[in-house]
Structures are given as C-alpha cells and as structure tokens.
Design a protein around this motif. Structure first.
Motif, PDB file in Angstrom:
ATOM      1  N   UNK A 143       0.841  -1.208   0.000  1.00  0.00           N
ATOM      2  CA  UNK A 143       0.000   0.000   0.000  1.00  0.00           C
ATOM      3  C   UNK A 143       0.872   1.252   0.000  1.00  0.00           C
ATOM      4  N   UNK A 144       1.928   1.224   0.800  1.00  0.00           N
ATOM      5  CA  UNK A 144       2.810   2.394   0.856  1.00  0.00           C
ATOM      6  C   UNK A 144       3.475   2.631  -0.488  1.00  0.00           C
ATOM      7  N   UNK A 145       3.857   1.552  -1.144  1.00  0.00           N
ATOM      8  CA  UNK A 145       4.489   1.661  -2.473  1.00  0.00           C
ATOM      9  C   UNK A 145       3.541   2.369  -3.446  1.00  0.00           C
ATOM     10  N   UNK A 146       2.278   1.957  -3.428  1.00  0.00           N
ATOM     11  CA  UNK A 146       1.313   2.548  -4.358  1.00  0.00           C
ATOM     12  C   UNK A 146       1.072   4.014  -4.015  1.00  0.00           C
ATOM     13  N   UNK A 147       0.981   4.305  -2.721  1.00  0.00           N
ATOM     14  CA  UNK A 147       0.724   5.692  -2.313  1.00  0.00           C
ATOM     15  C   UNK A 147       1.920   6.587  -2.640  1.00  0.00           C
ATOM     16  N   UNK A 189      11.843   4.244  -3.488  1.00  0.00           N
ATOM     17  CA  UNK A 189      12.800   3.120  -3.579  1.00  0.00           C
ATOM     18  C   UNK A 189      13.198   2.602  -2.194  1.00  0.00           C
ATOM     19  N   UNK A 190      12.895   3.413  -1.175  1.00  0.00           N
ATOM     20  CA  UNK A 190      13.408   3.079   0.158  1.00  0.00           C
ATOM     21  C   UNK A 190      12.715   1.873   0.775  1.00  0.00           C
ATOM     22  N   UNK A 191      11.539   1.548   0.278  1.00  0.00           N
ATOM     23  CA  UNK A 191      10.832   0.429   0.900  1.00  0.00           C
ATOM     24  C   UNK A 191      11.445  -0.927   0.559  1.00  0.00           C
ATOM     25  N   UNK A 192      12.102  -0.993  -0.602  1.00  0.00           N
ATOM     26  CA  UNK A 192      12.515  -2.304  -1.111  1.00  0.00           C
ATOM     27  C   UNK A 192      13.382  -3.103  -0.119  1.00  0.00           C
ATOM     28  N   UNK A 193      14.507  -2.538   0.377  1.00  0.00           N
ATOM     29  CA  UNK A 193      15.312  -3.357   1.305  1.00  0.00           C
ATOM     30  C   UNK A 193      14.539  -3.768   2.550  1.00  0.00           C
ATOM     31  N   UNK A 233      -7.183   2.232   2.145  1.00  0.00           N
ATOM     32  CA  UNK A 233      -6.373   2.843   3.188  1.00  0.00           C
ATOM     33  C   UNK A 233      -6.058   4.312   2.898  1.00  0.00           C
ATOM     34  N   UNK A 234      -5.922   4.660   1.633  1.00  0.00           N
ATOM     35  CA  UNK A 234      -5.586   6.042   1.304  1.00  0.00           C
ATOM     36  C   UNK A 234      -5.854   6.336  -0.161  1.00  0.00           C
ATOM     37  N   UNK A 235      -5.837   7.633  -0.479  1.00  0.00           N
ATOM     38  CA  UNK A 235      -6.070   8.049  -1.864  1.00  0.00           C
ATOM     39  C   UNK A 235      -4.918   8.960  -2.270  1.00  0.00           C
ATOM     40  N   UNK A 240      -5.070   7.439  -7.357  1.00  0.00           N
ATOM     41  CA  UNK A 240      -5.014   6.020  -7.017  1.00  0.00           C
ATOM     42  C   UNK A 240      -5.796   5.795  -5.729  1.00  0.00           C
ATOM     43  N   UNK A 241      -6.754   4.919  -5.807  1.00  0.00           N
ATOM     44  CA  UNK A 241      -7.473   4.508  -4.600  1.00  0.00           C
ATOM     45  C   UNK A 241      -6.766   3.230  -4.147  1.00  0.00           C
ATOM     46  N   UNK A 242      -6.165   3.271  -2.965  1.00  0.00           N
ATOM     47  CA  UNK A 242      -5.232   2.211  -2.576  1.00  0.00           C
ATOM     48  C   UNK A 242      -5.718   1.432  -1.351  1.00  0.00           C
ATOM     49  N   UNK A 243      -5.577   0.135  -1.420  1.00  0.00           N
ATOM     50  CA  UNK A 243      -5.886  -0.677  -0.247  1.00  0.00           C
ATOM     51  C   UNK A 243      -5.810  -2.156  -0.585  1.00  0.00           C
TER      52      UNK A 243
END
Ligand code: ASP
Length: 448
Positions: free
Chosen positions: A244-248, A259-263, A298-300, A387-390
């Motif tokens: 979800x964070x990636x999409x947001x 890019x920081x989420x990957x590791x 979760x977020x838009x 983007x409607x994300x969840x």
C-alpha cells in the motif's frame, strides 16, 4: 536493535539536533542512526544539498560560487556554535568542498562527492553532539559500513553483497551515526542515490543489521489518508502494508522515498514514520500484512504531470506484435511508461510528462505513424492520476462503483480507469482541473 533515520528538517538547526539527541537518549535500542543533510528551517530557507549542487554547477561553468559557500558555512557555523562543538568542524567542511572541486574526477563523480558533503557533515556533527550529551557514539563512513553500490552517479543502487558486511556493524560498540544518501562503487568511487535518498540508506542499514524496527523521523505526525493540501485535516493512517505504501508513494505521497521500501520489504523489517517534533505520537506503521478487521481502502494518492499517448487501429487485437512494436518505439526513445490501459482497437500509454521532451514526442509520433500505420495517434497532456489504494480492494464488492459515483458527484469526467493486475489499487486518469474536486469527493465517500 532499531535503526532511526532523521530527515533534513530534523537536523536543520541546533534546536532540531537537540531534539534528535533526546529521541536517541530515550531508547537505548536506537543503535544505528542515519542522517540527511540540513534541510529547510522555514519555507524560504535553503537545503544544504541544493547549495552544494549550485556550487558544483557554478564551478563547472566557471562562475562564482561564494554566495552558496557562505550559506553553507553560515548554517554549519550556527549549528556548531549553538551546540558548543569545536569550530574546526566548519573549517573541515570548507576544505572538503575545495578538495572535491580540485580533484580530477569526471563531472558526475565530482558532483556526487559534493552532494554527499551535506550528509557526511551532519553525521559528524550529530556523533560529536551525542558524545557531548553523554552517549557513546561514533561516525561511520558508508564505505566502512559496507554500503557498496552500482556505478551510477546520482542514481546508484545497492548491491546485494553489501548486506553481509552491514550485518557485522552489530558487533561495534555504542551508537553508530551513518550519513545517508551515498555509498561507494566497487572501484571505491562515492555515488549518491537519487534525491531524497537518505531514506534508502536507512532501509539498507535496517535490512543489513536485521533491525527490529526502522524508524523514519520526519516533520509530519503520520501518513495521511489523502494529501492535506487538498483536504483539510484528513484522517491519519495508523498502519498500512508495504504494498500500500508503495502505491501511495508512487502517486505523490512524498513522506517516504519510493525506492526506500525495497530493502526493508525484502528483509520484512517493519517501518515506522514519526515526527521529530512530537516523538510521543504513534506515527504510521508499515508492516507486511494487514489486520483483517481494517477497512480495505487505506488512502487516496494523486499526482499530476501525466500524458496519455493514444493509438487506435481497426483490428488491432488481431495484429500480432502491435503492442510490442509500440512499446519498442517508446523504449528506443529512452522513455519509460507508467500504465498501458487498452481496448479492442486502441491502446493508451501513460507517460510522465517530465520524461517526454518535445523532440522525443515528435519522434515517437512520427515513428508510430510510419511504422504502425494507425488510424489515429494523439497525445493528451496535463492529466492527473488518482489512485485509490488498499489491500483487499480487489475482493471487495462495490469499491469501483463507490469511486465512480464520487467522481460523478464532483462533476469530474474520468478519462481512463486501470484496475489491471494490481491487487492493491484502482487508478483513474482525469484532466488536472478536476483534481481538487475529485479528491474531496472521494475522501468523503471513503472516509467520512
Ligand atoms: N540530502 C539529500 C537530498 O536533498 C538526500 C536526503 O535528504 O534524503 O536529496
């Protein structure tokens, strides 16, 4: 053991660095500290990294750069003086800048070495300050920490072999303060990540040392359900998943570098976004799996600056290789694409406007006309993407209906919809004029 990363606003002044010191002091598990370069203290202020880039550009063009140098020296002098640290730190910073300008490296390498001085100086200052307040801390250079990156100045990526060396940092005594934003290539040249990349360093260290938590301290209380510039006082997101964070963050949630989420994601390290100015607030947690009782949206998120390349040809569906040839033309112009929603006889390719110069655009259009013989090819500019994300969105009935009703309520025309294969988001393209209205209406529909 925790990794705590402090962003530019958290180290922008002596007062902020004192807050950072307190945060580190209150939790002895905060062993690995990653810092950004001093950022802005107010809206009109300068970021040290920007000033270092200005110096590099001025030097390259044989122009004076004293103005930028003074801004850097003044800022660090103020910090050093207020924290009562040795003034030699500032002289060293000036000398490092001159040493980089004088070396024989090629332009891109020189610029990276300059850009890194902001983070490097922050880390040295913070480690000196932590010792002053009675903690045992030491500065660790990214090379010593084992951060080995690809040979791509300004856009480096971590090499997987780094992680085992980073793990060895656990054995070192005391608190380790590591500058964010850069690593070293195999041949020993300093390379920076893309802008905002100190978040990436934090994530790499967290994954490498197998931290129990990666805390990312910034200047917002949490991640919000929608950008607060469009909806006043939006609700906070307390937990969300990596996906979800990636999409947001793809569509404008700039709290955390995408890019920081990957590791952290690969090593399954939970991430927490917190506010340096209000460290007792819970912040937002990013975790691997969602709790089943949470709402599915979760977020838009939203972002502007998209173009849609529309190609239509009768019986396109029967023409073997049409899509590949189209994407190959775009590839050969060195342009990446974001989405490709399609119909039976048409295909739209969504591209970030910043990647499409008018020369590239003309080449792409004339090659499509000559090589693919379409009935129509056109570019529509200034689109916004929402983007409607969840997670769980795809298994919940009525989400798309609720979203399209909200667009209708706001009197906004939907130019395209892409649900595609993503499990976590529904994407809508609209003309950018309708963005405010659409977001407000969607927010009401999903969260109020
Ligand atoms: N100082 C760098 C920048 O401004 C990296 C960072 O702050 O994360 O891009």
């Amino acid at each position: 053991m925790k990794v705590a990363k402090f962003g530019g606003s958290s180290v922008a002044s002596a007062t902020q660095i004192e807050k950072v010191g307190n945060i580190i002091k209150t939790d002895s598990n905060r062993k690995f500290i990653v810092v950004s370069a001093p950022g802005k203290r107010n809206k009109k202020d300068f970021k040290i990294t920007d000033m270092l880039i200005q110096i590099g550009n001025a030097f390259k063009n044989d122009e004076p750069y004293t103005e930028y140098m003074n801004i850097i020296v003044d800022r660090f002098s103020e910090i050093i003086e207020e924290l009562q640290l040795p003034p030699s730190i500032v002289t060293d910073i000036e000398q490092s800048i001159h040493a980089v300008l004088k070396n024989d490296d090629e332009e891109a390498i020189k610029l990276d070495a300059l850009k890194a001085i902001g983070e490097d100086s922050s880390a040295k200052i913070l480690s000196a300050y932590l010792n002053e307040i009675g903690l045992q801390a030491s500065y660790i250079n990214p090379q010593e920490a084992g951060i080995i990156v690809s040979n791509e100045p300004g856009n480096a990526h971590i090499l997987s072999e780094s992680f085992s060396d980073i793990y060895a940092l656990r054995k070192k005594d005391g608190i380790l303060v590591i500058p964010g934003f850069f690593g070293y290539s195999k041949s020993g040249k300093l390379m920076t990540f893309s802008r905002g990349g100190s978040d990436i360093t934090g994530s790499i260290i967290a994954a490498g040392v197998k931290a129990e938590l990666y805390e990312n301290f910034t200047d917002v209380d949490s991640v919000y359900k929608v950008n607060p510039n469009f909806v006043s006082n939006p609700k906070k997101i307390t937990t969300l998943t990596y996906k979800e964070m990636r999409e947001l963050s793809y569509a404008g949630f700039s709290v955390f570098h995408d890019e920081a989420l990957i590791p952290a994601f690969r090593a399954q390290i939970p991430v927490c976004i917190k506010n340096t100015n209000k460290p007792d607030l819970p912040g937002t947690h990013i975790i691997a799996e969602k709790r089943s009782d949470e709402k599915c949206v979760v977020g838009i998120a939203s972002d502007t600056g998209f173009s849609s390349l529309y190609v239509s040809k009768y019986l396109m569906n029967q023409e073997v290789g049409f899509g590949r040839k189209l994407l190959q033309i775009i590839e050969e112009e060195g342009v990446s694409f974001e989405h490709a929603p399609s119909g039976i006889d048409d295909l739209s390719v969504i591209i970030r406007q910043s990647k499409l110069t008018s020369e590239k655009e003309n080449n792409i259009i004339s090659r499509i006309k000559n090589e693919l013989n379409p009935d129509m090819v056109a570019i529509q500019k200034d689109l916004a993407v929402i983007m409607v994300v969840g997670e769980g969105l795809m298994n919940t009935i009525g989400i798309a209906g609720k979203a399209t009703a909200a667009f209708a309520e706001a009197n906004v025309n939907i130019v395209m919809i892409n649900q595609g294969s993503s499990e976590v988001s529904l994407m809508f393209g609209i003309e950018k004029e309708g963005l405010d209205r659409a977001l407000q209406s969607l927010y009401i529909a999903f969260f109020e």
